[in-house]
Design a protein around this motif. Structure first.
Motif, PDB file in Angstrom:
ATOM      1  N   ALA A  19      56.239  17.635 -35.602  1.00 42.62           N
ATOM      2  CA  ALA A  19      56.272  16.924 -36.878  1.00 42.62           C
ATOM      3  C   ALA A  19      55.372  15.504 -36.083  1.00 42.62           C
ATOM      4  CB  ALA A  19      57.586  16.253 -37.270  1.00 42.62           C
ATOM      5  N   ALA A  20      55.718  15.198 -34.822  1.00 42.29           N
ATOM      6  CA  ALA A  20      55.162  13.989 -34.195  1.00 42.29           C
ATOM      7  C   ALA A  20      53.416  14.341 -33.968  1.00 42.29           C
ATOM      8  CB  ALA A  20      55.694  13.820 -33.054  1.00 42.29           C
ATOM      9  N   ILE A  21      53.447  15.610 -33.662  1.00 39.54           N
ATOM     10  CA  ILE A  21      52.009  15.662 -33.278  1.00 39.54           C
ATOM     11  C   ILE A  21      51.133  15.707 -34.659  1.00 39.54           C
ATOM     12  CG2 ILE A  21      50.117  17.805 -32.755  1.00 39.54           C
ATOM     13  CD1 ILE A  21      52.468  18.992 -30.593  1.00 39.54           C
ATOM     14  N   TYR A  22      51.551  16.270 -35.639  1.00 38.59           N
ATOM     15  CA  TYR A  22      50.938  16.151 -36.994  1.00 38.59           C
ATOM     16  C   TYR A  22      50.761  14.849 -37.576  1.00 38.59           C
ATOM     17  CZ  TYR A  22      49.695  21.259 -37.585  1.00 38.59           C
ATOM     18  OH  TYR A  22      49.252  22.452 -37.571  1.00 38.59           O
ATOM     19  N   SER A  23      52.085  14.108 -37.520  1.00 39.32           N
ATOM     20  CA  SER A  23      51.937  12.886 -38.050  1.00 39.32           C
ATOM     21  C   SER A  23      51.240  12.030 -37.290  1.00 39.32           C
ATOM     22  CB  SER A  23      53.165  12.479 -38.594  1.00 39.32           C
ATOM     23  OG  SER A  23      54.288  12.516 -37.592  1.00 39.32           O
ATOM     24  N   ALA A  24      51.118  11.947 -36.073  1.00 39.28           N
ATOM     25  CA  ALA A  24      50.436  11.159 -35.082  1.00 39.28           C
ATOM     26  C   ALA A  24      48.644  11.345 -35.671  1.00 39.28           C
ATOM     27  CB  ALA A  24      50.528  11.356 -33.706  1.00 39.28           C
ATOM     28  N   ARG A  25      48.402  12.631 -35.858  1.00 41.61           N
ATOM     29  CA  ARG A  25      47.182  13.046 -36.021  1.00 41.61           C
ATOM     30  C   ARG A  25      46.669  12.343 -37.529  1.00 41.61           C
ATOM     31  NH1 ARG A  25      43.923  16.833 -33.355  1.00 41.61           N
ATOM     32  NH2 ARG A  25      43.383  18.008 -35.231  1.00 41.61           N
ATOM     33  N   ALA A  26      47.780  12.296 -38.194  1.00 41.91           N
ATOM     34  CA  ALA A  26      47.410  11.805 -39.552  1.00 41.91           C
ATOM     35  C   ALA A  26      47.440  10.417 -39.396  1.00 41.91           C
ATOM     36  CB  ALA A  26      48.397  12.365 -40.581  1.00 41.91           C
ATOM     37  N   ASP A  27      47.417   9.726 -38.364  1.00 40.35           N
ATOM     38  CA  ASP A  27      47.259   8.221 -38.178  1.00 40.35           C
ATOM     39  C   ASP A  27      48.760   7.326 -38.462  1.00 40.35           C
ATOM     40  OD1 ASP A  27      45.011   7.254 -36.749  1.00 40.35           O
ATOM     41  OD2 ASP A  27      43.773   7.142 -38.376  1.00 40.35           O
ATOM     42  N   LEU A  28      49.696   8.009 -38.441  1.00 42.32           N
ATOM     43  CA  LEU A  28      51.139   7.488 -38.971  1.00 42.32           C
ATOM     44  C   LEU A  28      51.717   6.909 -37.651  1.00 42.32           C
ATOM     45  CD1 LEU A  28      52.088  10.324 -41.644  1.00 42.32           C
ATOM     46  CD2 LEU A  28      51.284   7.890 -41.994  1.00 42.32           C
ATOM     47  N   ALA A  29      51.266   6.969 -36.484  1.00 43.34           N
ATOM     48  CA  ALA A  29      51.756   6.436 -35.193  1.00 43.34           C
ATOM     49  C   ALA A  29      53.439   6.558 -35.521  1.00 43.34           C
ATOM     50  CB  ALA A  29      51.419   5.137 -35.260  1.00 43.34           C
ATOM     51  N   PRO A  30      53.604   7.799 -35.384  1.00 42.46           N
ATOM     52  CA  PRO A  30      55.261   7.876 -35.613  1.00 42.46           C
ATOM     53  C   PRO A  30      56.106   7.632 -34.498  1.00 42.46           C
ATOM     54  CG  PRO A  30      54.447  10.092 -34.991  1.00 42.46           C
ATOM     55  CD  PRO A  30      53.078   9.006 -35.251  1.00 42.46           C
ATOM     56  N   ARG A  74      55.618  17.461 -25.880  1.00 46.69           N
ATOM     57  CA  ARG A  74      55.584  15.849 -25.778  1.00 46.69           C
ATOM     58  C   ARG A  74      54.335  15.332 -25.562  1.00 46.69           C
ATOM     59  NH1 ARG A  74      57.380  11.333 -22.932  1.00 46.69           N
ATOM     60  NH2 ARG A  74      58.894  10.131 -23.747  1.00 46.69           N
ATOM     61  N   ASP A  75      53.822  15.846 -24.335  1.00 44.73           N
ATOM     62  CA  ASP A  75      52.434  15.320 -24.088  1.00 44.73           C
ATOM     63  C   ASP A  75      51.448  15.441 -25.174  1.00 44.73           C
ATOM     64  OD1 ASP A  75      53.290  15.056 -21.420  1.00 44.73           O
ATOM     65  OD2 ASP A  75      52.490  16.549 -20.357  1.00 44.73           O
ATOM     66  N   GLN A  76      51.279  16.519 -25.856  1.00 45.35           N
ATOM     67  CA  GLN A  76      50.476  16.699 -26.934  1.00 45.35           C
ATOM     68  C   GLN A  76      50.646  15.773 -28.063  1.00 45.35           C
ATOM     69  OE1 GLN A  76      50.186  20.527 -28.103  1.00 45.35           O
ATOM     70  NE2 GLN A  76      48.669  20.545 -29.472  1.00 45.35           N
ATOM     71  N   ALA A  77      52.105  15.381 -28.271  1.00 42.76           N
ATOM     72  CA  ALA A  77      52.319  14.303 -29.120  1.00 42.76           C
ATOM     73  C   ALA A  77      51.814  12.919 -28.761  1.00 42.76           C
ATOM     74  CB  ALA A  77      53.884  14.325 -29.592  1.00 42.76           C
ATOM     75  N   ALA A  78      52.181  12.720 -27.508  1.00 46.19           N
ATOM     76  CA  ALA A  78      51.893  11.283 -27.156  1.00 46.19           C
ATOM     77  C   ALA A  78      50.274  11.074 -27.025  1.00 46.19           C
ATOM     78  CB  ALA A  78      52.245  11.182 -25.458  1.00 46.19           C
ATOM     79  N   ARG A  79      49.615  12.246 -26.641  1.00 43.93           N
ATOM     80  CA  ARG A  79      48.135  12.142 -26.654  1.00 43.93           C
ATOM     81  C   ARG A  79      47.349  11.736 -27.889  1.00 43.93           C
ATOM     82  NH1 ARG A  79      44.435  17.396 -27.000  1.00 43.93           N
ATOM     83  NH2 ARG A  79      42.434  16.151 -27.547  1.00 43.93           N
ATOM     84  N   PHE A  80      48.141  11.893 -29.180  1.00 43.60           N
ATOM     85  CA  PHE A  80      47.558  11.522 -30.531  1.00 43.60           C
ATOM     86  C   PHE A  80      48.122  10.099 -30.763  1.00 43.60           C
ATOM     87  CE2 PHE A  80      46.881  16.265 -30.568  1.00 43.60           C
ATOM     88  CZ  PHE A  80      45.203  15.857 -30.438  1.00 43.60           C
ATOM     89  N   GLY A  81      49.065   9.505 -30.113  1.00 42.29           N
ATOM     90  CA  GLY A  81      49.740   8.215 -30.423  1.00 42.29           C
ATOM     91  C   GLY A  81      50.890   8.237 -30.933  1.00 42.29           C
ATOM     92  N   ALA A  82      51.806   9.356 -30.654  1.00 44.09           N
ATOM     93  CA  ALA A  82      53.183   9.297 -30.923  1.00 44.09           C
ATOM     94  C   ALA A  82      53.703   8.199 -30.089  1.00 44.09           C
ATOM     95  CB  ALA A  82      53.947  10.504 -30.843  1.00 44.09           C
ATOM     96  N   HIS A  83      54.770   7.260 -30.359  1.00 39.11           N
ATOM     97  CA  HIS A  83      55.475   6.539 -29.512  1.00 39.11           C
ATOM     98  C   HIS A  83      56.985   6.963 -29.234  1.00 39.11           C
ATOM     99  CE1 HIS A  83      52.777   3.247 -30.324  1.00 39.11           C
ATOM    100  NE2 HIS A  83      52.741   3.421 -31.510  1.00 39.11           N
TER     101      HIS A  83
END
Lengths: 319, 111
Positions: A19-30, A74-83
């Motif tokens: 969910a973090a990877i997808y919402s980060a890629r959707a620019d939602l900075a989860p 986790r790394d993949q989610a962080a890469r797209f801007g998840a906090h």
């Protein structure tokens, strides 16, 4: 980092991190509130952090270690801007928007919340269990198997995870007694065959554990046969428990709709809970499949559901 | 020890731990242990924040004799040594708050 986020994700197993990877890629900075390290209950990375080799996650033909796989997620989610916040949510208020989530005294707000708190292993509930935890009783075969080289140990349970642990532990132990409550295994056919074929695994049918022996370290397990009633003490120095799971839903009691078994209820074919703007994915709402790949799939669904719902909300407020 | 964490082995264990003036918190860990990976960054933070103690790591895979000597049967395990004696044993991964609470008596700078 401000305390308001478009999306807060509670939990960080395969569902939460997908969910973090997808919402980060959707620019939602989860913001992912990932939980706190623990060897006995839920923890960042989820149940796979306590497992060994994962052989059925697509894309890894030669298998991958559970903890390694989760660090990659986790790394993949962080890469797209998840906090990430390494903390455990202590309270929630979903009665009005923005939704409120507390970590002790700290308050975080969100327009949408994705619940992916997963499930955790059930312990036997015996008196000696907590006292001997880390001294022979273990909840983590990967962590502790190493310490039982050339020893006789036991695994309790008859499902896939019990057999997976038993097979892993034969790398170290001289003998693994698999204590099964019934006269058959719940595990998949391929795992059953592997258990039957493994010369170090002895399956002890119709058997339950009544007591643990040992003051400083585990010296044996008192078991009884449910058919004959015979009581024996197995001289095992290690005991690994894999008897089942319960959902981590205490936080949501009286807030989100759940079944008698405590699992959250989502609308069929979606991740919508009964509170608009709150979505649930992964094992916390699935007691049927409970696989890393199905959890990841539903995590993706939750991110897409949340994104579309937020989009519809902003049209409503601007239009 | 660029990050302020001492790497222990069978050969330097006694010199670094038994001979230390400060309390030493030893993290027994291994590459294949998921929960160990989760507490590593917490210990790195404590190493920076608490100059009154030494944080050290011991890889049980490479140094099984030391793990056996101190009856470590589960990782992560933290052992606190003070004046060469084991004063405290923390078994299993914990969050930072809980860890600081458990280690409190050995941390001079925390209240």
């Amino acid at each position: 980092m401000t305390n308001h986020h478009r999306v807060i994700i509670i939990g960080s197993g395969p569902a939460g991190l997908t969910a973090a990877i997808y919402s980060a890629r959707a620019d939602l900075a989860p913001l992912v509130i990932e939980g706190e390290p623990s060897s006995t209950s839920d923890q960042p990375g989820g149940q796979l952090m306590l497992t060994t080799e994962v052989e059925n996650f697509p894309g890894f033909p030669s298998g991958v270690m559970g903890p390694e796989l989760m660090l990659q997620f986790r790394d993949q989610a962080a890469r797209f801007g998840a906090h990430f916040l390494t903390a455990k949510v202590t309270a929630i208020d979903f009665s009005e928007r923005p939704f409120k989530v507390w970590v002790r005294d700290e308050i975080y707000t969100a327009d949408a919340v994705i619940v992916s708190t997963g499930a955790q292993s059930v312990m036997l509930g015996l008196e000696g269990e907590n006292r001997l935890l880390g001294h022979g009783v273990s909840t983590c075969a990967t962590c502790d198997g190493f310490f039982f080289r050339d020893q006789h140990i036991a695994v309790v349970g008859g499902g896939d995870s019990a057999i997976e642990e038993a097979i892993f532990l034969t790398k170290f132990a001289s003998k693994v007694s698999l204590l099964v409550r019934r006269d058959e295994l719940r595990a998949s056919k391929i795992m059953q065959q592997r258990a039957f074929k493994n010369p170090k695994i002895e399956i002890v049918w119709n058997t339950v554990v009544d007591d643990l022996v040992g003051s400083i370290r585990l010296e044996g397990a008192v078991v009884h046969n449910v058919v004959t009633g015979d009581v024996t003490t197995l001289p095992v120095t290690g005991l690994f428990v894999a008897i089942g799971h319960r959902p981590n839903t205490d936080l949501f009691k009286g807030v989100l709709q759940m079944g008698d078994n405590g699992y959250l209820i989502t609308q069929p074919g979606s991740t919508y809970t009964d509170v608009e703007g709150v979505f649930a994915c992964g094992d916390v709402q699935d007691h049927t499949y409970r696989q890393a790949v199905t959890a990841a799939g539903s995590g993706c669904m939750a991110a897409i559901d949340a994104e579309r719902w937020l989009e519809a909300q902003s049209h409503r407020s601007h239009g | 020890m660029a990050d302020g964490i001492v790497t222990l082995t069978t050969s330097n264990f006694d010199e670094q731990v038994t001979g230390s003036e400060k309390p030493v918190i030893v993290d027994f860990w291994a590459e294949w242990c998921g929960p160990c990976k989760m507490i590593a960054p917490i210990l790195a933070e404590i190493a920076v924040e608490q100059p009154g103690v030494t944080i050290a790591k011991l890889n049980v895979d490479e140094n099984p004799d030391i793990a056996m000597r101190f009856n470590v049967m589960s990782i992560p395990t933290l052992l606190v040594f003070d004046k060469g004696e084991v004063r405290k044993r923390v078994v299993g991964a914990k969050g930072k708050g809980q860890l600081l609470e458990e280690l409190n008596e050995f941390l001079p700078t925390s209240r």
